[in-house]
Structure formats: C-alpha cells, structure tokens
Design a protein around this motif. Structure first.
Motif, PDB file in Angstrom:
ATOM      1  N   THR A  50      -4.338   1.148   2.099  1.00 16.25           N
ATOM      2  CA  THR A  50      -3.924   2.614   1.447  1.00 16.25           C
ATOM      3  C   THR A  50      -5.132   3.327   1.417  1.00 16.25           C
ATOM      4  O   THR A  50      -5.340   4.481   2.023  1.00 16.25           O
ATOM      5  N   GLN A 100       3.524   4.797   0.980  1.00 14.97           N
ATOM      6  CA  GLN A 100       3.936   3.567   0.577  1.00 14.97           C
ATOM      7  C   GLN A 100       5.191   3.678  -0.455  1.00 14.97           C
ATOM      8  O   GLN A 100       6.059   2.871  -0.311  1.00 14.97           O
ATOM      9  N   ASP A 182       2.649   3.720   5.922  1.00 14.89           N
ATOM     10  CA  ASP A 182       1.975   2.613   4.731  1.00 14.89           C
ATOM     11  C   ASP A 182       3.457   1.622   4.438  1.00 14.89           C
ATOM     12  O   ASP A 182       4.086   2.194   3.555  1.00 14.89           O
TER      13      ASP A 182
HETATM   14 MG   LIG Z   1      -1.099  -0.024  -0.182  1.00 15.75          MG
END
Ligand SMILES: [Mg+2]
Ligand SMILES: Nc1ncnc2c1ncn2[C@@H]1O[C@H](COP(=O)(O)OP(=O)(O)OP(=O)(O)O)[C@@H](O)[C@H]1O
Length: 331
Positions: A50, A100, A182
């Motif tokens: 990330t 995410q 993500d």
């Molecule tokens: Mg991540």
C-alpha cells in the motif's frame, strides 16, 4: 519517449517517520506498467504494497512524514519532488484508485449519486447536471441494475458487493488511464469476490486502462494479471510475466505463496498450507536476504548481503535470491 511505459517506477525507496518510529517499508523497488496492462503486486501483510503505491501520490495519513527517493514516472512525468498542487492534478483523474479500507471510501451520510457526480464535477469540470448524467452512466457501467433508483440511496442501503461497485464507479469518474486497486476483493464474500474481479478485468479492457492490482492472494494474480511483482519485507523478490512466474517460480518465497493457493482437489476441511514463520519487523536492520530465516534452501551466503533483483536467463523474469542468481549479472 514513445515506448515508455505508462508508469515506470525505479529504485523507489520510502521512509516513514512518525513521532515514535522510523521505518523503510519500501526499499529500492522497481517495476513498470504499460497502457492496457495489469500488474499484480502480491505479498504478505506489511510488505509495503500500500505504501509503495500511495506514498508517491501524497496519500499517506496525517502524522506521518514521508521521504521518497528513486523515480516514479507517470506518462513521462516524474512525480517524486513535484509540489502537492501538481500531484493533486493526477489523483482521482488520470490515476484512479480504490482504497483498501472499503468503509473509508464512501461517505455514509451522502447519497450515492451525489458522491459519484461530485467526482465528475471535480475532475472533468462538468456542470452538476452533466455530472449527474455521468453518474448514471457510471452506475450502469459497473453493472448495477435499476441504476436510477440506486443513485438516491445511501451506502448502508447496499450490499457489500454493490458498495464495491459504487467505489469502482467513483474511481472511474475522472476517466483514469491507470487504476490502482488495493485489495479490491478482500472484504467481500467469496462468490462476490469473483464477480468484482471479473468486472474490474472487463472494465480494464473496455476502457483500455492500465491496472495495478494489490493483493495477498496468488489465486487473484493467476486470474487477473499480465505481470506480477512479488514483494517481501519492503523489497521485490521476483517479477515477470504471470504465465512464467506462476508456472516456473524461482524465488523460494514465490514458490511458498503458490503452494499456499487452495487447490480444487484439497479435501474439504484440510489444513491451510500457509508459509511457516513470519516476516521480519521493519524496524530492525536486515543484513542478508530477509527471507533466509524462513527459507528451506538458505545457505551461509544468504546472510551476507541483501540480494539485488537480477535478470534470469529468461530476461523478462527478475529474481532477488543469491542461490537462484549465482553467477548472473545484477539488473
Ligand atoms: Mg495494504
Ligand atoms: N501510517 C503509518 N505509520 C507508520 N508506519 C506505517 C504506516 N503505514 C504503514 N506503515 C509501515 O509500513 C509497512 C508497510 O505497510 P503497508 O500498509 O504498505 O503494507 P501492505 O503490504 O499494504 O500490508 P497489508 O497486506 O496488510 O495491507 C508497515 O508494516 C508499517 O511498518
């Protein structure tokens, strides 16, 4: 340059400094993505996936000072060192993203139509009226039935799968050339995961977008990506075309991840074949290969220095492993 990839990352290093800690979650990582291509970035939790994608876009939480070095070129433009007001022009427009954390992506107290339309107003300078039409088109594009009714709903009125379709619609509102997704399927039920992945692939082809697909799941890589970058403890372990890396993995860590993919012939209730051991913490210095303590093939040489990403005999595949790389030139 005519043949330059859409996104070209080389020797990217990210240092994060907080009041309490200093860590290097991304350490000299290189990769590139061409228009229309999908690159999967795969690795265990904490390997830097990330941070590597969002820190160069200025998308780190407040309270963290970010230092970047190396190069991140998008459409030929170097992003590292650009002032915030310049980077902002790319975010959500030519580079769309899906975060995410699905809960952070939607505003719970605003209607869905407005949330999508706002993005079109912001990134495409549309009037509110035109943006509302675009919102309707986007909701249709992501395969939602009864689109007009959905626009007046609030996020909590939708199922997880529908919410993720809305998040994708928002990410596409600025007509991105590159979509960074993500873990777009992690929070969803297994059957919905497959639908969302199919939708992303379909949109990628229809809109001729490039996609960076971040995942910890080698099964997702196999089903969706052209190329793969395997991350381990802030560094690249292996990178190359999916059909080569998955068929003939060379790095012991890649082999372990592939071995952990559940197989159809596994008896129901059989034990998960995860990798034994845990990754190192990033706070402590790592001298040799970071994977060596978990590696069944490790020899004394592995503890000496961190192995560089090196071209294999097949020049499209790169591996950072002293045993695999013996006698080969560094990339
Ligand atoms: Mg991540
Ligand atoms: N906000 C932050 N403050 C301090 N350190 C951070 C922060 N975010 C990330 N890190 C550090 O960077 C490392 C990599 O984090 P990152 O979120 O990129 O991992 P990841 O590969 O995306 O993991 P996951 O699969 O769990 O999402 C973490 O292990 C942590 O040490």
């Amino acid at each position: 340059m005519q043949n330059e990839p859409l996104l070209s990352v080389s020797n990217l290093t990210v240092d994060l400094l907080t009041a309490k800690s200093a860590v290097r979650p991304v350490d000299e990582v290189s990769y590139s993505v061409r228009q229309g291509e999908c690159l999967a970035i795969v690795g265990e939790s904490g390997s830097g996936k990330t941070v590597m994608n969002f820190a160069p876009l200025g998308l780190m939480p407040s309270g963290v000072a970010t230092q970047l070095s190396g190069s991140v070129r998008f459409q030929g433009q170097e992003l590292i060192g650009l002032p915030e007001r310049e980077i902002r022009k790319y975010r959500g427009k030519s580079i769309g993203f899906i975060f995410q954390d699905p809960m952070s992506a939607l505003n719970p107290v605003r209607r869905i139509g407005r949330q999508i339309a706002e993005m079109a107003e912001l990134h495409l300078n549309m009037s509110p009226r035109a943006a509302e039409e675009r919102a309707l088109d986007l909701v249709k594009l992501v395969g939602i039935s009864d689109p007009a009714a959905r626009l007046s709903q609030f996020p909590h009125e939708l199922s997880g799968g529908l919410r993720q379709r809305i998040v994708i619609a928002i990410a596409l509102a600025g007509e991105p050339k590159l979509l960074i997704a993500d873990e777009p399927t992690t929070a969803l039920d297994v059957t919905v995961q497959a639908q969302i992945l199919r939708l992303l692939k379909d949109l990628q082809h229809r809109l001729n977008m490039a996609m960076v697909l971040i995942t910890h799941d080698m099964g997702v890589v196999a089903g969706a990506a052209d190329n793969v970058l395997v991350m381990y403890a802030a560094r690249g372990a292996e990178r190359g075309p999916v059909d080569k890396v998955l068929v003939n993995p060379r790095h012991p860590y890649t082999k372990g991840l592939i071995n952990a993919i559940p197989r159809r012939e596994d008896p129901v209730g059989s034990e998960f074949r995860g990798l034994p051991g845990v990754p190192p913490t990033l706070g402590a210095p790592i001298n040799g290969c970071a994977f060596a303590p978990r590696c069944e093939f490790a020899v004394a040489e592995c503890a000496r220095s961190r192995p560089p990403m090196t071209a294999t005999a097949d020049s499209s595949v790169f591996v950072a492993c002293p045993i695999v790389n013996q006698g080969k030139a560094a990339a």
